[in-house]
Design an enzyme around this catalytic site. Structure first.
Site, PDB file in Angstrom:
ATOM      1  CB  THR A  11      -0.801  -0.092   1.224  1.00  0.00           C
ATOM      2  OG1 THR A  11      -0.141   0.014   2.380  1.00  0.00           O
ATOM      3  CG2 THR A  11      -1.731  -1.023   1.355  1.00  0.00           C
ATOM      4  CB  ALA A 250       2.501   9.205   8.390  1.00  0.00           C
ATOM      5  CE  LYS A 251       2.144   1.301   4.770  1.00  0.00           C
ATOM      6  NZ  LYS A 251       1.253   0.503   4.266  1.00  0.00           N
ATOM      7  NE  ARG A 252       0.909  12.796   6.503  1.00  0.00           N
ATOM      8  CZ  ARG A 252       0.420  12.191   7.541  1.00  0.00           C
ATOM      9  NH1 ARG A 252      -0.175  11.181   7.344  1.00  0.00           N
ATOM     10  NH2 ARG A 252       0.416  12.832   8.627  1.00  0.00           N
TER      11      ARG A 252
END
Ligand code: GLU
Ligand code: ZN
Length: 319
Positions: A11, A250-252
Site C-alpha cells: 500500500t 506515517a506512510k507518507r
C-alpha cells in the site's frame, strides 16, 4: 518445524518501522531453523499502489532478508499473493456459513456509529451493536441486490491467549472489543481477518511476529481458528515505531521509507545494526547483516515501549 511469515501490504513503501518488524519476524524463524513464507496482502484494493509489491520485495532483499516460499520463487502453498487466492477463501466462508457462524449485516458505517455510544480506540471503530444478529445465513437470499457484510458471531466469553513477546497470557473480550466482525463483503470478497487466518492455516504458519497494532485482531483470528478446527499459531506482537510526537510513523513520510534510504546510499547492514541496537541486542551500531544476528537474536530483550525515531537517530543511520 517452525514456519514464520512476512506479510507486507503493498500500500506504499515500507518504512523503518516495517524494517524492524520484518527483521524480528525473520530472525524469530531463522533462529529456530525455520522456514519463511513471503505473502503479499493486497486485498484492500483501494489502498494498493502500483509497483508497491515489487518495491516491498526489493526493500526486503536490500535489508538482507530472504524467504523460502513466495510470489517470486513459488512453493507448495502458492499462490502467495492474496488477490490470487479468492476461490479458496470462498470455500472457507462457505464453511462458516454452513455452521451458521456468520450472518448478513446491512448496516452502514454511519448506522453503527449512531447505534454505539461508547468511545472506541482509534482505528478500531465502534463495537458492533448486533443490529442484524437475528438474521440467519439463509436470510441473505431475501436481501436482493442490497450489499451486505458477513459478520462472524462472537461468543460472549473472554478469550485467553499467549503472547510470545510479552511472555504472558493475554485476556481479551472480543465481544466488548469490536463485537461481531466482518469476514467478507458481498461483491468484494474476504476481509483481512478471514484471509489471514485461511492463509496462515493452509500455509502451515505456526509462528506469527507482527506489530502490536494488530493485537485487537488476534482474538478475532483465534475465534476463526477455533470455529474452523484449525491449529492457531503462536503470536508475538512487538511495539511499533513512532515519531518524536509519539504517533505512529506515517506512510507518507518519505524520509523514513526504505526506498529513500536505499537511494540515498544508506548501508543496509548499518540500518540492520541500528535496528538491532533498538532491540537491545547490542549497545552500539554494528554494521552486520541479518544472517549474523541469528545467534544474538532474543525476542525478550526488545523494549516494551514504542521505538521512537527522531531526526537525530536518522542522522546516525548515515554513519
Ligand atoms: N499485512 C498486514 C500489514 O502489513 C500484516 C498482517 C499480519 O501480520 O497479520 O499490516
Ligand atoms: Zn448490521
Amino acid at each position: 518445524m517452525t514456519i514464520g511469515r512476512l506479510a507486507p501490504s503493498p500500500t506504499g513503501g515500507l518504512h523503518l518501522g516495517h524494517a524492524r518488524t520484518f527483521l524480528v519476524a525473520w530472525l524469530a524463524a531463522r533462529s529456530a531453523n525455520g522456514r519463511i513464507i513471503l505473502r503479499i496482502e493486497d486485498l484492500d484494493a483501494g489502498r494498493v499502489r502500483p509497483g508497491a509489491l515489487e518495491g516491498a520485495m526489493a526493500d526486503l532483499r536490500w535489508l538482507g532478508l530472504d524467504w523460502d516460499e513466495g510470489p517470486d520463487i513459488g512453493g507448495p502453498s502458492g499462490p502467495y499473493i492474496q488477490s490470487e487466492r479468492m476461490n479458496p477463501y470462498q470455500v472457507t466462508l462457505e464453511r462458516l456459513k454452513s455452521l451458521e457462524l456468520v450472518y448478513p449485516c446491512t448496516c452502514t458505517r454511519a448506522d453503527i456509529e449512531r447505534a454505539s455510544a461508547a468511545p472506541h480506540p482509534e482505528d478500531e471503530g465502534p463495537t458492533y451493536p448486533g443490529t442484524c444478529a437475528d438474521r440467519s445465513v439463509g436470510d441473505a437470499r431475501e436481501l436482493g441486490d442490497r450489499t451486505f457484510a458477513w459478520r462472524f458471531r462472537v461468543p460472549p466469553d473472554e478469550l485467553c491467549w499467549f503472547d510470545s513477546f510479552l511472555g504472558e497470557e493475554q485476556v481479551s473480550s472480543p465481544r466488548r472489543l469490536g463485537g461481531d466482525f466482518v469476514v467478507a463483503r458481498s461483491g468484494a470478497g474476504p476481509s483481512y481477518q478471514l484471509a489471514v487466518v485461511h492463509d496462515d492455516a493452509t500455509m502451515g504458519v505456526n509462528q506469527v511476529i507482527r506489530g502490536d497494532d494488530l493485537i485487537p485482531s488476534t482474538p478475532r483470528q483465534i475465534l476463526l481458528y477455533k470455529a474452523l478446527g484449525w491449529r492457531q499459531p503462536v503470536f508475538g506482537h512487538i511495539p511499533l515505531a513512532v515519531g518524536p510526537d509519539g504517533r505512529r510513523l506515517a506512510k507518507r513520510d518519505g524520509s523514513l521509507k526504505l526506498a529513500t534510504l536505499r537511494e540515498s546510499g544508506v548501508n543496509p547492514a548499518r540500518l540492520v545494526g541500528w535496528v538491532a541496537r533498538s532491540c537491545g541486542w547490542s549497545d552500539r551500531i554494528e554494521e552486520i547483516p541479518p544472517q549474523e544476528w541469528v545467534e544474538r537474536y532474543e525476542l525478550a530483550k526488545i523494549p516494551r515501549s514504542p521505538w521512537v525515531i527522531t531526526p537525530d537517530s536518522l542522522d546516525e543511520l548515515r554513519g
